[in-house]
Write a protein that holds these residues in place. Structure first.
Motif, PDB file in Angstrom:
ATOM      1  N   GLN B 130       0.825  -1.213   0.000  1.00  0.00           N
ATOM      2  CA  GLN B 130       0.000   0.000   0.000  1.00  0.00           C
ATOM      3  C   GLN B 130       0.863   1.269   0.000  1.00  0.00           C
ATOM      4  O   GLN B 130       0.671   2.155  -0.817  1.00  0.00           O
ATOM      5  N   CYS B 131       1.833   1.304   0.915  1.00  0.00           N
ATOM      6  CA  CYS B 131       2.722   2.460   1.000  1.00  0.00           C
ATOM      7  C   CYS B 131       3.516   2.620  -0.291  1.00  0.00           C
ATOM      8  O   CYS B 131       3.709   3.740  -0.784  1.00  0.00           O
ATOM      9  N   HIS B 161      -0.649   6.846   5.014  1.00  0.00           N
ATOM     10  CA  HIS B 161       0.303   5.961   4.338  1.00  0.00           C
ATOM     11  C   HIS B 161       1.616   6.684   4.090  1.00  0.00           C
ATOM     12  O   HIS B 161       2.699   6.138   4.263  1.00  0.00           O
TER      13      HIS B 161
END
Lengths: 387, 190
Positions: B130-131, B161
Motif C-alpha cells: 500500500q505504502c 500511508h
C-alpha cells in the motif's frame, strides 16, 4: 577512490532529494554539482524521471540464493586450485591486483612438498672446505662433492642421517639468488623452503644437544620434533627458538621491519635481553629494525600474508607499491629504476607467482593512476603514465 | 571445513555480516557490471570474483562501508575493462565506444547512477504494498487527491500511508543522511 566516494555520496543526496526534499545547504551543494558538468545534469534529469517499476525489473533479475550458493562453492574450490598452482601443474592463471582472482586456502591445509620451478638458475652451495658448487648447473656439477651427505633432486637438496659419512661439525651454506626458490631437507628431517635472495647456513650433522641454523632473507620452516634438541634459527636481529613447529621468518626488511609468523606449535622470538615474544599459532611478531632497541611486538600482518610466497603467491594487503616492487625485484631478478616516482598508493590483492613479469606489470599498470613501466633487459624504468 | 560465516569489520567500528552484505548488494554490483559488459555470465563471474577478494581481505582494511562500496566499484570496473582488453570482444566495439567505456567520467557516472537507482529501489521495495503504491504515485508527481482517487481510498488514508512510508524511508536512508556533512567537505576541496 576519493572521487568514487564523492559520487556515491551525491547519489545518496539525489535519493534524499527525490523522496523528502533537501535543506537549503544540501540543495545548494546539489545545484553546484549539477552545474559542474553536462554529465552531472544528465544524471540528475535521468534520476528525476526514473520509474520505480523499471528499477524493480533491473534489480530482481538476480537470484541472491543462487549467487550465494555459487560463491560458497567457489570458496570451497580454492584449495584444490592452490595446490595445483603450487605444484606447477596449473596453467598460468592471470591474476590482477586489487580486482584479483583470489585463491582461498584453509589455514590447516597441508602444504605441498613440491617446490615451484626456479625461474632462473644460480643456486649455490658453499661447502665447509670453502668450495662453491652451482646446483643449478647439473651438467657441470661434480656430484661427488656432496655424495654421502646429501641427495640432490630437482630444486631440492636433502641431507640424510642414514647415509651421512661425516661426523665432524661441518657447515654448509645454501645461497638462493634473486629469481629463484629452493627446498632443503636438513639431516634431522626439518624442511626448509627458501625464498629468493636468501641464504642459510647449517651443520651437515646437528650437535648432540641443539640444532642451530643461521638465516638471511626469508624461509619457511617445518621443524622435525625432537624435544632433546631444541631448534634455533639465528638472524641478524633476532633468534627464534622452537621445539617442533612450522613458521616463517622474513628478514628482508622491505618496510623497515622483520617478521616471524607461526603456523603451528610454539616459538619464542628473541631480539635481545628482555625483548622476546612467545607466539601462538596464527600470530606474527614484528621488529622494527630502522631504530636499534625497538621492542618486539605482535604484527597486524596476517599469517597467510607471510606464508603466501611458499604457497606460490604474492599477497598484498594495503601494501605500498614501493614494497611490492621490492618483492617483484627479488622474485623476477629485475631492478626498478626511478622507484621514487612511486607514490603513497597501497594495494590489496593476490597474484600467482606463475605469471610472467610482463603480466604482473600489466596488472599493476591497470591499477595505478600515474605510472607506467618500460622494460629493457632486466631493468624496469618507471615512467609517468600518458593518458 | 570451510566456514562461511564472516564479519566485515570497519575501521570506524562498524561490523557487518559478510553474507548479508553479499545478498544485499550483489544485484547492485551486477547491474553496475552490465554497464560495461553485455555477457551475463561474464558479469556474474566478475562480481563473484570481486566478492572473493573482499572475503580474503583482512579486517579493518576499510575505514567505512562507503569505502568498501567504492573499492568494489573500482575493482569491478578494472576487471571489466581488463576483460574487454584481453578478449576479442574488443574488436566488436567501436573505438569511440571503447574510449567512452574506459574514461574516468564513465565510471563516475555509472557509480552515481547505479548507487542512486539502487538506493531508491531498496527504499521503496522495503515498504508495504500500500505504502509503495502511494509513494510511486507521489513520485509521478500526483497530488494526494489524485492518489486517493486512483487507489480508491480516502485522502486521510493517503496521508497516513505517506507518514508511515516517510518514517520508514528515513530509517533506511539514515545511514546516508549522516554523510551529508562529509559531502560539503569534499566539495570544498574541489
Amino acid at each position: 577512490m576519493e572521487t568514487i566516494l564523492k559520487y556515491i555520496k551525491v547519489a545518496h543526496l539525489l535519493c534524499k532529494e527525490r523522496l523528502f526534499g533537501l535543506n537549503g545547504k544540501e540543495l545548494q551543494l546539489l545545484e553546484d554539482w549539477r552545474r559542474q558538468s553536462e554529465r552531472h545534469e544528465k544524471s540528475y534529469q535521468l534520476f528525476q524521471h526514473l520509474d520505480p517499476e523499471v528499477l524493480a525489473h533491473r534489480y530482481e533479475r538476480i537470484d541472491a540464493d543462487r549467487q550465494w550458493g555459487e560463491f560458497r562453492s567457489r570458496l570451497a574450490g580454492r584449495r584444490f586450485r592452490v595446490w595445483k598452482a603450487v605444484a606447477g601443474i596449473a596453467a598460468v592463471v592471470c591474476l590482477l591486483l586489487g580486482g584479483s582472482y583470489l585463491f582461498y586456502w584453509n589455514q590447516e591445509s597441508v602444504s605441498s612438498p613440491e617446490v615451484a620451478d626456479s625461474p632462473m638458475g644460480g643456486i649455490r652451495l658453499v661447502l665447509s672446505s670453502g668450495k662453491t658448487l652451482n646446483l643449478s648447473d647439473r651438467k657441470h656439477l661434480d656430484i661427488r662433492q656432496i655424495e654421502g651427505n646429501a641427495v640432490l633432486h630437482d630444486n631440492q637438496l636433502e641431507y640424510r642421517m642414514d647415509t651421512l659419512t661425516t661426523t665432524e661439525p661441518e657447515y654448509n651454506t645454501l645461497i638462493v639468488p634473486k629469481g629463484a626458490f629452493y627446498h632443503l631437507i636438513l639431516a634431522d628431517g626439518t624442511k626448509v623452503w627458501l625464498n629468493s635472495d636468501s641464504r642459510i647456513e647449517y651443520p651437515i650433522v646437528f650437535a648432540e644437544n641443539r640444532r642451530e641454523v643461521t638465516l638471511q632473507g626469508e624461509a619457511f620452516f617445518e621443524v622435525e620434533k625432537d624435544s632433546d634438541k631444541p631448534f634455533m634459527v639465528k638472524t641478524e636481529n633476532f633468534n627464534v627458538k622452537v621445539l617442533g613447529t612450522s613458521f616463517n621468518i622474513n628478514t628482508y626488511g622491505d618496510d623497515g621491519k622483520v617478521y616471524t609468523a607461526l603456523q603451528q606449535g610454539v616459538v619464542e622470538v628473541e631480539a635481545g635481553p628482555e625483548n622476546a615474544l612467545i607466539l601462538a599459532p596464527g600470530q606474527v611478531a614484528e621488529l622494527d629494525i630502522r631504530q636499534p632497541g625497538m621492542r618486539m611486538k605482535l604484527s597486524r600482518m596476517s599469517l597467510n600474508q607471510q606464508i603466501a610466497w611458499k604457497e606460490g603467491f604474492f599477497c598484498f594487503r594495503s601494501t605500498p607499491l614501493s614494497d611490492m616492487l621490492k618483492q617483484i625485484e627479488r622474485y623476477y631478478d629485475v631492478c626498478f629504476v626511478d622507484a621514487a616516482k612511486v607514490g603513497e598508493e597501497v594495494y590489496t590483492g593476490d597474484i600467482s607467482r606463475n605469471v610472467s613479469l610482463e603480466e604482473l606489470l600489466d596488472a599493476i599498470r591497470l591499477q595505478t593512476t600515474n605510472i607506467d613501466f618500460r622494460m629493457v633487459d632486466k631493468v624496469v624504468y618507471i615512467i609517468e603514465k600518458r593518458d | 571445513m570451510l566456514v562461511y560465516e564472516k564479519q566485515i569489520k570497519f575501521g570506524d567500528g562498524d561490523v557487518l555480516s559478510f553474507e548479508n552484505f553479499f545478498r544485499e548488494n550483489f544485484s547492485k554490483f551486477y547491474a553496475f557490471t552490465t554497464r560495461f559488459i553485455g555477457d551475463n555470465y561474464v558479469c556474474e563471474d566478475i562480481v563473484q570474483e570481486t566478492f572473493i577478494t573482499i572475503w580474503e581481505t583482512d579486517n579493518y582494511h576499510y575505514e567505512t562501508l562507503l569505502m568498501l562500496n567504492a573499492f568494489i566499484y573500482k575493482t569491478i570496473r578494472n576487471k571489466a575493462l581488463n576483460y574487454l582488453k584481453h578478449h576479442k570482444i574488443r574488436k566488436q566495439y567501436s573505438q569511440k565506444y571503447l574510449q567512452e567505456l574506459e574514461s574516468q567520467e564513465y565510471m563516475y557516472t555509472s557509480v552515481l547512477n547505479e548507487e542512486s537507482h539502487y538506493l531508491l529501489y531498496k527504499a521503496i521495495s522495503s515498504l508495504t504494498p500500500q505504502c509503495q503504491q502511494v509513494i510511486k504515485l507521489h513520485l509521478e508527481g500526483k497530488s494526494n487527491k489524485e492518489i486517493a482517487e486512483e487507489m480508491k481510498i480516502s485522502v486521510v488514508t493517503v496521508k497516513s500511508h505517506k507518514l508511515v512510508a516517510y518514517k520508514e524511508l528515513r530509517n533506511i536512508l539514515q545511514h546516508s543522511l549522516s554523510l551529508m556533512l562529509y559531502v560539503s567537505v569534499i566539495f570544498l576541496k574541489k
